[in-house]
Design a protein around this motif. Sequence first.
Motif: not given
Lengths: 507, 366
Positions: B105, B109, B112, B114, B117, B121, B188
């Motif tokens: 995250a 994150g 990346l 969206e 993410v 995680c 995240a």
Amino acid sequence: MIEKNNSQPLVRMSGISKAFPGVQANDCVDLELHPGEVLALLGENGAGKSTLMNILCGLYRPDAGEIELRGRKVSIEGPKDSQALGIGMVHQNFKLVDSMTVLENIILGMKNQPLVLDMKKVRAEVLQLSKRYNLKVEPDASIWQLSVGEQQRVEILKLLYRKAEILILDEPTAVLTPQESDELAKVIRLMKTEGKSAIFITHKMEEVMNFSDRVMVLRKGRLVAGLSTTSTSPSQLARLMVGRELLFSIDKKPFSPGKTILSLDRVCAKDDRGLDALKEVSLNIRSGEILGIAGVAGNGQKELAEVITGLRKLKSGSLRLDKEDMSQSSPIAMIKAGVAHIPQDRSSAGSVGDLSVASNLAMKEYRKPPLSTGIFIIPQRITSLAKKLIERFKIMTPGPDTHLKFLSGGNIQKTILAREIGACKSLLVAVYPSRGLDIGATESVRRQLVDQRDQGFGVLFVSEDIDELIQVADTIAVLFEGRVMAVMPSKEAAPERLGLLMAGVGA
Amino acid sequence: MRIVFEKRKSRARGILFAVPALSFMISMLLSGIVLLIAGANPFETFASMASGAFGSSNGFSETLVKTIPLALTGLAVALAFKLRFWNIGAEGQLVLGGIASSWVALFLGPSLPEPLVLPLCIAAGFAAGALWAGIPGLLKTRLSVDETLVTLMLNYVAILFAEYLYYGPWRDPKGYGFPGSAPFIEAAWLPRIFGRAHAGIWFIPVIALLFWVLLRRTRWGFELSIIGASPRAARYQGIAVQRNILLAVLLSGAIAGLAGACEVTGISHRLQQGLNLGYGFTAIIIAWMSQLNPLAIPFVALLMGGILVGGDQVQMMMGLPSAMGTVMQGLILFPMLAGSLFTEYRIRVLSGKAKKSKVACVEGEA
């Protein structure tokens, strides 16, 4: 059919009853033992012999009934009490501490010992006893170094050292060579002349006839007969024991072996302790052949079976199954090649007590249809397979979902047999398959082995019972200290010669 | 007259419910006594606990917040326990899952896409938990190293590692000295569904059901049940015992790691103090209370979550020490363990009188 003896009995058990969940192990049993008498307790498995003797030596307490010793009522609450009363028992599975010496085992657990043990005195006394009864044993050896026969001698010495007047022996000859059995008979006779009494549990007729003065027959927890040995015969006893006539011989098709299924070439392997257990073993099994392995327990039989089933690594040599080299194969590869295994240790290796009968029956077949599709198993099909096998193999169980541990030894063995016969596509390895089973169950186990042979599979059959080997096997190999002493057709095998070979004589 | 314990021939279904219920009642009784000694009215206290945990929407959402990690770690240890692998390291696996999830995250994150993410995680938490359990798993299956000690000690390694990170390199420079990482980007965050209760809750039924299907309906589950009951027999049936234990342990750690991922992405939105609240230890109680039944674990976890939240409530409302909730947990475990004896055994009272020897039993039948 109870013959009376009017002298004051040494032991009188009357009206003994003992129930375990689902089984009435003893039902109102009466027993008398007279001074200087050897009493045989004969019965099938589950007839209640061991239970009755465990009650006498205080391991179990009866639900009902009384015990009198020399005319006085006694209450035996535990082994301590029975020891104080001069009662001692040699159990089927010896109660010795492996890592301790003979002397240490003999005094272990004795009451009223001084704080510092006088081992010199103990040794002198033990040596004297061992000489007097001709029970040869090395006092400083550790138990694990001793053969089974020697361990039994330690157990007997232990009882004699504790001044036991009444010796209880639970299937004493099950683990002995014929020669060792004869020795044991001599020891018992000697003890008799000194006024000691013995009760021994057995299901072998021959022993009853050779050893005992009187015989009591138990069936399904009840006393069915008490006879003097001279007035009875093996066939009468067998009838009393099972409640029906028995066939002592087994009929099989004439021996016509086919191609070689299994071939071992100079196989060496180590045991769990890292000692050489198999030394250059070369054997062949052909289709339609039962190869019997004779030998006293612990001479490499277990390791031989494990090598063939892929459970134990070969140190050297080769193993071929249907001409294919499988020397380095895993257990699963051997299973897939159609090798089935009835292991020596049926309750801890051959089956799982905490799972159901159905699960135990499915433990090999679950890998393929119809019991499974892809990654899934189909419980209904497992149950229906189980029902079929339970019926076909006459497994006595309340149902397929009952946990296996609630079944008797014979029925556990039938469960294993049912599963393994289903899995057998080339070779069946059966290690002591009839050990500890009653006559009825033994008969059906032998029948199944012969059926596998008649269907053209190979069978490796490990047994300690020479008569059984001669009767069931086509070829007999004798193992002694991990070596093949001899291989011979069973027709030409004389029990005396086998006995000598098993003891390592006449290689 | 004698009283004897007798092994039950078979286990009646009713017993499996009656025994835990009765055990729970006994533990309430014991708790009541402790409360009396502490000077509180037990009925009032229980009522206050119940209303605190389940009576208000706020309280109930807090109960759910605790239920999520409790149920997941409970499932995790139950899976390992089925194989008699005593994984008492769920706490550490949870923490490491949280760390890995935070790493994704915080550091991956922002760069990346969206929608990727959150799944990443979660996956990272899953993998890290497996890795952490894999250490004792490998040691046990390859070298026969006792797993109890290794899993226990790795808890502290993971907890201290997390502390190092949020006190040290990951500390939020804008955090006014508060020990914790920077907040995660919103991509995240696990969506909230009810108060602070988050979507991680859906993992519970999914994993519980998969677990049940695995054990009861798959070949692998069948193998695991054989291994769990007798590793030796499993080997004789051609099952690769060590490999399967390792796989199951990895999965166990992964589920605990997932719980950690849910904690950081669902509750704190950063790596900070308060990740190791002892869920992984309470999980052991939950697994035993459920008798390792995956379908029972969520409900027992809910009960335990309620006791935790209710315990806090009692502390505030009744002025009792905060340890009271923990004491009650302990008092639940004891009757439970004692009670498990009665699912296996029953008590029988024998009359001491000996039966008279019957004439019938000495008559020969031949």
